[in-house]
Scaffold this motif. Structure first.
Motif, PDB file in Angstrom:
ATOM      1  N   ILE A 179      -6.519   5.263  -1.530  1.00 38.85           N
ATOM      2  CA  ILE A 179      -7.238   6.508  -1.253  1.00 38.85           C
ATOM      3  C   ILE A 179      -7.249   7.392  -2.495  1.00 38.85           C
ATOM      4  O   ILE A 179      -8.276   7.976  -2.848  1.00 38.85           O
ATOM      5  CB  ILE A 179      -6.598   7.229  -0.049  1.00 38.85           C
ATOM      6  CG1 ILE A 179      -6.860   6.446   1.233  1.00 38.85           C
ATOM      7  CG2 ILE A 179      -7.123   8.657   0.078  1.00 38.85           C
ATOM      8  CD1 ILE A 179      -6.045   6.909   2.428  1.00 38.85           C
ATOM      9  N   GLY A 180      -6.125   7.470  -3.181  1.00 40.79           N
ATOM     10  CA  GLY A 180      -6.044   8.276  -4.402  1.00 40.79           C
ATOM     11  C   GLY A 180      -6.945   7.752  -5.507  1.00 40.79           C
ATOM     12  O   GLY A 180      -7.587   8.530  -6.216  1.00 40.79           O
ATOM     13  N   VAL A 181      -7.010   6.445  -5.656  1.00 42.66           N
ATOM     14  CA  VAL A 181      -7.868   5.837  -6.680  1.00 42.66           C
ATOM     15  C   VAL A 181      -9.335   6.124  -6.364  1.00 42.66           C
ATOM     16  O   VAL A 181     -10.104   6.530  -7.234  1.00 42.66           O
ATOM     17  CB  VAL A 181      -7.613   4.316  -6.798  1.00 42.66           C
ATOM     18  CG1 VAL A 181      -8.685   3.644  -7.637  1.00 42.66           C
ATOM     19  CG2 VAL A 181      -6.229   4.056  -7.371  1.00 42.66           C
ATOM     20  N   LYS A 182      -9.736   5.945  -5.105  1.00 41.29           N
ATOM     21  CA  LYS A 182     -11.124   6.226  -4.719  1.00 41.29           C
ATOM     22  C   LYS A 182     -11.474   7.689  -4.984  1.00 41.29           C
ATOM     23  O   LYS A 182     -12.549   7.999  -5.485  1.00 41.29           O
ATOM     24  CB  LYS A 182     -11.359   5.895  -3.244  1.00 41.29           C
ATOM     25  CG  LYS A 182     -11.520   4.432  -2.963  1.00 41.29           C
ATOM     26  CD  LYS A 182     -11.838   4.196  -1.492  1.00 41.29           C
ATOM     27  CE  LYS A 182     -11.976   2.723  -1.196  1.00 41.29           C
ATOM     28  NZ  LYS A 182     -12.257   2.488   0.232  1.00 41.29           N
ATOM     29  N   ARG A 183     -10.574   8.576  -4.646  1.00 41.42           N
ATOM     30  CA  ARG A 183     -10.810  10.006  -4.875  1.00 41.42           C
ATOM     31  C   ARG A 183     -10.980  10.279  -6.371  1.00 41.42           C
ATOM     32  O   ARG A 183     -11.880  11.014  -6.776  1.00 41.42           O
ATOM     33  CB  ARG A 183      -9.656  10.824  -4.310  1.00 41.42           C
ATOM     34  CG  ARG A 183      -9.872  12.323  -4.381  1.00 41.42           C
ATOM     35  CD  ARG A 183      -8.735  13.111  -3.753  1.00 41.42           C
ATOM     36  NE  ARG A 183      -8.598  12.775  -2.349  1.00 41.42           N
ATOM     37  CZ  ARG A 183      -7.444  12.444  -1.764  1.00 41.42           C
ATOM     38  NH1 ARG A 183      -6.335  12.360  -2.468  1.00 41.42           N
ATOM     39  NH2 ARG A 183      -7.400  12.168  -0.482  1.00 41.42           N
ATOM     40  N   GLY A 184     -10.142   9.676  -7.180  1.00 39.65           N
ATOM     41  CA  GLY A 184     -10.236   9.855  -8.629  1.00 39.65           C
ATOM     42  C   GLY A 184     -11.530   9.307  -9.203  1.00 39.65           C
ATOM     43  O   GLY A 184     -12.158   9.931 -10.064  1.00 39.65           O
ATOM     44  N   VAL A 187       2.180   2.743   1.257  1.00 41.32           N
ATOM     45  CA  VAL A 187       2.051   3.134  -0.152  1.00 41.32           C
ATOM     46  C   VAL A 187       0.756   2.574  -0.729  1.00 41.32           C
ATOM     47  O   VAL A 187       0.034   3.273  -1.446  1.00 41.32           O
ATOM     48  CB  VAL A 187       3.280   2.655  -0.967  1.00 41.32           C
ATOM     49  CG1 VAL A 187       3.051   2.861  -2.456  1.00 41.32           C
ATOM     50  CG2 VAL A 187       4.533   3.387  -0.507  1.00 41.32           C
ATOM     51  N   ALA A 188       0.433   1.333  -0.411  1.00 34.58           N
ATOM     52  CA  ALA A 188      -0.793   0.712  -0.924  1.00 34.58           C
ATOM     53  C   ALA A 188      -2.026   1.453  -0.413  1.00 34.58           C
ATOM     54  O   ALA A 188      -2.960   1.724  -1.176  1.00 34.58           O
ATOM     55  CB  ALA A 188      -0.851  -0.760  -0.514  1.00 34.58           C
ATOM     56  N   ARG A 189      -2.045   1.815   0.854  1.00 37.00           N
ATOM     57  CA  ARG A 189      -3.195   2.555   1.403  1.00 37.00           C
ATOM     58  C   ARG A 189      -3.312   3.924   0.742  1.00 37.00           C
ATOM     59  O   ARG A 189      -4.416   4.355   0.393  1.00 37.00           O
ATOM     60  CB  ARG A 189      -3.069   2.695   2.914  1.00 37.00           C
ATOM     61  CG  ARG A 189      -3.567   1.479   3.672  1.00 37.00           C
ATOM     62  CD  ARG A 189      -3.707   1.782   5.158  1.00 37.00           C
ATOM     63  NE  ARG A 189      -2.429   1.953   5.838  1.00 37.00           N
ATOM     64  CZ  ARG A 189      -1.698   0.964   6.326  1.00 37.00           C
ATOM     65  NH1 ARG A 189      -2.116  -0.278   6.207  1.00 37.00           N
ATOM     66  NH2 ARG A 189      -0.562   1.199   6.925  1.00 37.00           N
ATOM     67  N   ALA A 190      -2.215   4.622   0.583  1.00 37.84           N
ATOM     68  CA  ALA A 190      -2.237   5.943  -0.043  1.00 37.84           C
ATOM     69  C   ALA A 190      -2.713   5.844  -1.492  1.00 37.84           C
ATOM     70  O   ALA A 190      -3.481   6.689  -1.957  1.00 37.84           O
ATOM     71  CB  ALA A 190      -0.852   6.581   0.021  1.00 37.84           C
ATOM     72  N   THR A 191      -2.284   4.805  -2.189  1.00 36.14           N
ATOM     73  CA  THR A 191      -2.707   4.607  -3.573  1.00 36.14           C
ATOM     74  C   THR A 191      -4.202   4.325  -3.630  1.00 36.14           C
ATOM     75  O   THR A 191      -4.916   4.886  -4.468  1.00 36.14           O
ATOM     76  CB  THR A 191      -1.922   3.450  -4.213  1.00 36.14           C
ATOM     77  OG1 THR A 191      -0.525   3.768  -4.181  1.00 36.14           O
ATOM     78  CG2 THR A 191      -2.355   3.208  -5.646  1.00 36.14           C
TER      79      THR A 191
END
Length: 79
Positions: free
Chosen positions: A17-22, A11-15
């Protein structure tokens, strides 16, 4: 709800990645706004320099960098 460490890591890794994309999307949008304003300030004779504007967003580790540039093959006189 029960989480095991491996689930938390996923979950932390997925989050992350999502933050970097945003952030990259946000930097890109800011570059478009700054670029539009910059085009108003660029000298305009034939429009070649104005049309040569490029933007890029790069990620190196945890650093996200945005760049606006003019010139290149379309306007080699721009330094």
């Amino acid at each position: 709800m029960k989480f095991v460490i491996s689930d938390f890591d996923k979950v932390a890794r997925a989050t992350n990645i999502g933050v970097k994309r945003g952030v990259k999307l946000g930097v890109g949008q800011i570059l478009l706004e700054i670029g539009a304003r910059a085009d108003e300030l660029v000298p305009f004779d034939t429009g070649t320099l104005s049309r040569s504007q490029t933007t890029s967003v790069e990620t190196t580790g945890t650093t996200i960098t945005g760049e606006i540039a003019y010139g290149g093959p379309a306007a080699p006189y721009a330094l």
